[in-house]
Design a protein around this motif. Sequence first.
Motif, PDB file in Angstrom:
ATOM      1  N   PRO A  61       0.853  -1.199   0.000  1.00  0.00           N
ATOM      2  CA  PRO A  61       0.000   0.000   0.000  1.00  0.00           C
ATOM      3  C   PRO A  61       0.881   1.239   0.000  1.00  0.00           C
ATOM      4  N   ASN A  62       0.564   2.191  -0.856  1.00  0.00           N
ATOM      5  CA  ASN A  62       1.389   3.401  -0.921  1.00  0.00           C
ATOM      6  C   ASN A  62       0.515   4.624  -1.097  1.00  0.00           C
ATOM      7  N   ARG A  71      -4.039   7.215  11.575  1.00  0.00           N
ATOM      8  CA  ARG A  71      -5.185   6.352  11.888  1.00  0.00           C
ATOM      9  C   ARG A  71      -6.457   7.193  11.816  1.00  0.00           C
ATOM     10  N   SER A  72      -7.420   6.791  10.996  1.00  0.00           N
ATOM     11  CA  SER A  72      -8.663   7.564  10.888  1.00  0.00           C
ATOM     12  C   SER A  72      -9.499   7.456  12.155  1.00  0.00           C
ATOM     13  N   SER A  73      -9.305   6.373  12.926  1.00  0.00           N
ATOM     14  CA  SER A  73     -10.120   6.173  14.131  1.00  0.00           C
ATOM     15  C   SER A  73      -9.894   7.242  15.193  1.00  0.00           C
ATOM     16  N   ASP A  74      -8.827   8.026  15.078  1.00  0.00           N
ATOM     17  CA  ASP A  74      -8.562   9.099  16.045  1.00  0.00           C
ATOM     18  C   ASP A  74      -9.373  10.361  15.740  1.00  0.00           C
ATOM     19  N   SER A  94       6.329   2.031  14.456  1.00  0.00           N
ATOM     20  CA  SER A  94       4.871   2.018  14.563  1.00  0.00           C
ATOM     21  C   SER A  94       4.344   3.439  14.666  1.00  0.00           C
ATOM     22  N   VAL A  95       3.066   3.574  14.335  1.00  0.00           N
ATOM     23  CA  VAL A  95       2.381   4.867  14.472  1.00  0.00           C
ATOM     24  C   VAL A  95       1.277   4.656  15.505  1.00  0.00           C
ATOM     25  N   PRO A 110       2.536   2.915   6.432  1.00  0.00           N
ATOM     26  CA  PRO A 110       2.752   1.976   7.539  1.00  0.00           C
ATOM     27  C   PRO A 110       1.499   1.161   7.846  1.00  0.00           C
ATOM     28  N   GLU A 111       1.702  -0.046   8.372  1.00  0.00           N
ATOM     29  CA  GLU A 111       0.585  -0.934   8.683  1.00  0.00           C
ATOM     30  C   GLU A 111      -0.403  -0.302   9.658  1.00  0.00           C
ATOM     31  N   ASP A 112       0.079   0.562  10.547  1.00  0.00           N
ATOM     32  CA  ASP A 112      -0.790   1.153  11.564  1.00  0.00           C
ATOM     33  C   ASP A 112      -1.712   2.224  10.985  1.00  0.00           C
ATOM     34  N   CYS A 113      -1.461   2.677   9.765  1.00  0.00           N
ATOM     35  CA  CYS A 113      -2.204   3.797   9.186  1.00  0.00           C
ATOM     36  C   CYS A 113      -3.178   3.297   8.115  1.00  0.00           C
TER      37      CYS A 113
END
Length: 412
Positions: A61-62, A71-74, A94-95, A110-113
């Motif tokens: 993913p790029n 993170r959209s959940s924030d 990590s983010v 990143p995987e966290d995003c």
Amino acid sequence: MAVCCEDNEHDPRAKSVEEALEIILGASVPLSESEWLALDTALDRVLARDQVAASPIPAWPNSAMDGYALRSSDGDTPRQVVGSSFAGHPYVGSVAPGQAIRIMTGAIVPEDCDTVVPQEQTQRDGETVHFTSSIRAGANIRGIGDDLAQREVALPAGTQLRPSQIGVLASLGVAEVEVLRRLRVAFFSTGDELRAVGGTLRAGEIYDSNRHSLLALLRRLGCEAIDLGRLPDDPERIGNTLRHAGATADVLITSGGVSVGEADYIAELLQSLGSVQFWKMNMKPGRPLAFGRIGQADFFGLPGNPVSTIVTFYQFVAPALRKRMGCRAPWTAPRLRLPCATPIKKKPGRTDYQRGRLLPGPDGLQVAPVKTQSSHILTGMAQAECFLVIPAESGDLPAGTMVDVQLLEGMV
């Protein structure tokens, strides 16, 4: 107003355009022999087999934008910027909730995003980034396999490699590609009146323009063009050349010598040396057109008038060559429907390929014939951007009539 300058009566012995094209394409057998080429030498060649993506494209993913990954959940709350991700230099780490990273177009997300906010929708205050619009989950991220999934066919066999297809193969990491060999097309002109370009003409002589037109047309298609020169109206020399070319080429093309004049030998020689399917067409320009076979070669005897040579090549020879080269269908040129800007003069009887130009109109493009439609005036062909294809049964057409149009040039 375009004025037709030739007799347009129907000849019951002649083939219609549709009948002739069906016969020609039915007799055109695609090549099977292939070779391997370096990618950068494969332009205009035809793929011998499907090209499959060994891995997904993109493989990760790029980001589709310069901005911030988060993170959209924030929600829309400000974030602390904890690092950066560049194309070829991904962020390592990590983010966490409440954090974001600066990210550039093409860089790994990143995987966290799960979201990238474009920088135009942000304001930076030191190490904190604020957002000027609502955050949408999944925005501006190119997913794995968005272009091609793993094992998906990227380009099928029969694809002719244009610049964009070369780019696709490069994106797959392909350094060498298997393509069909070039189609070998031999051609020559006939006529005692013909002289080489660059020389001096005597009375009654003309320069051999048809051979140069055919060479250019064949090169545009990507064929191996074999120029056999120009021959005088000598049945023995023409016959020997036909025999030799029929044994070595895939396709043989002549220009001139297929009408009913005393010095027109091609149709007669074709009948004695090979086979002939037909030699007359209900079309304008281009009524005398022979098609058959000599030895291993498909044969096209094109008319000698320079415009007729080019028109018949586009309508019959080019589709047959594309099929024989192994190109995927459709082999014929696509058609548009456009209104004619001026009245068109036509007699019923033959399908008419008038040379035309595209013009801006009040509701978009329209088309008009070039001033000169005579089949011996090559400058009219040179001025044309398209063909107006007018059916055999049509008569005069008033301005505004919708007509079929074939464009002569592609973008590349």
